[in-house]
Design an enzyme around this catalytic site. Structure first.
Site, PDB file in Angstrom:
ATOM      1  N   ASN A 105       0.812  -1.235   0.000  1.00 46.67           N
ATOM      2  CA  ASN A 105       0.000   0.000   0.000  1.00 46.67           C
ATOM      3  C   ASN A 105       0.836   1.272   0.000  1.00 46.67           C
ATOM      4  OD1 ASN A 105      -2.380  -1.609   0.230  1.00 46.67           O
ATOM      5  ND2 ASN A 105      -1.915  -1.838   2.415  1.00 46.67           N
ATOM      6  N   ARG A 106       2.029   1.171  -0.525  1.00 49.39           N
ATOM      7  CA  ARG A 106       2.939   2.329  -0.599  1.00 49.39           C
ATOM      8  C   ARG A 106       3.300   2.884   0.777  1.00 49.39           C
ATOM      9  NH1 ARG A 106       3.815   0.127  -4.717  1.00 49.39           N
ATOM     10  NH2 ARG A 106       3.468   0.935  -6.806  1.00 49.39           N
ATOM     11  N   LEU A 107       3.052   2.101   1.829  1.00 49.23           N
ATOM     12  CA  LEU A 107       3.415   2.558   3.180  1.00 49.23           C
ATOM     13  C   LEU A 107       4.780   1.980   3.542  1.00 49.23           C
ATOM     14  CD1 LEU A 107      -0.042   2.423   4.996  1.00 49.23           C
ATOM     15  CD2 LEU A 107       1.131   4.348   3.926  1.00 49.23           C
TER      16      LEU A 107
END
Ligand SMILES: Cc1cc2nc3c(=O)[nH]c(=O)nc-3n(C[C@H](O)[C@H](O)[C@H](O)COP(=O)(O)O)c2cc1C
Length: 215
Positions: free
Chosen positions: A192-194
């Site tokens: 999640n691009r985290l």
């Protein structure tokens, strides 16, 4: 030309980088990551790194070089001191190095100062190189414009003859730099691009301050 790459998408899911599992010293984390990437993830050229310099023309420039040694002090690579990067470093020693290890979804970004290493260290490394590489670095005026490929082949043949059966001395214009870090960021791709980003910043010349950065 207009090539749409918006469907190029990859989820990063292999690893994590958490505060409870890191060393106080970034060089130790670098060593751990380097070893894992090299050994477990089988990265092809783990020691290939991009180094950017501020050029005499005011533009930053990146290029890949090979990391040949690292210590608590910094990162060592070899090059031609008269090259474009050599001239840039002479004027402004502040550089940025980065590694992108696709196999492990990892990136490391290092800001630091480049300085020439001691002559005897450059001698030692030069001696360990294959003769072809020694001659290649001797006859190449790295970054200079040349007329054609023949120029190189001709110079190489001449040097081969000249040094036949003899030891090849290290040219004074060729040697190592050490990049002494002032900041090292470790980036681990996450879902999640985290992504995990842990940054070490040198404070008072010896203390590393550790912060997590937002992805
Ligand atoms: C995988 C790879 C490894 C390289 N290793 C070195 C190196 O260790 N030293 C070096 O001077 N150039 C190396 N090069 C070439 C540099 O990228 C660059 O072309 C050269 O140093 C001249 O750069 P400059 O004109 O900006 O000074 C390498 C290139 C690649 C793609």
């Amino acid at each position: 030309m207009d090539t749409d790459l918006s469907n190029y998408r990859k989820s990063y899911e292999k690893e994590e980088l958490l505060e409870n599992n890191i060393s106080d010293n970034p060089m130790e984390l670098f060593q751990k990551w380097f070893f894992e990437v090299d050994t477990n993830f089988h990265e092809e050229e783990t020691n290939a790194m991009t180094i950017s310099t501020m050029g005499l023309d005011g533009y930053p420039k990146n290029r890949v070089v090979l990391l040949k040694r690292y210590t608590y002090e910094g990162f060592i690579f070899y090059t031609n001191y008269n090259s474009e990067k050599g001239k840039a470093i002479e004027q402004n020693p502040n550089v940025c190095i980065s590694f992108f290890w696709n196999s492990a979804e990892r990136q490391i970004i290092i800001k630091g100062k480049a300085e020439k290493i001691a002559e005897n260290l450059s001698d030692g490394y030069f001696e360990s190189r294959p003769r072809g590489s020694q001659l290649g670095s001797m006859i190449s005026n790295q970054s200079e414009v040349i007329k054609n490929r023949d120029v190189l082949e001709t110079e190489l043949s001449k040097a081969e003859k000249k040094f036949e059966g003899k030891e090849i001395p290290r040219p004074g214009f060729w040697g190592g730099y050490i990049v002494k870090p002032i900041e090292i960021e470790f980036w681990q791709g996450r879902p999640n691009r985290l992504h995990d980003r842990i940054r070490y910043k040198l404070e008072d010349d010896y203390d590393w301050k550790i912060d997590r950065l937002s992805p």
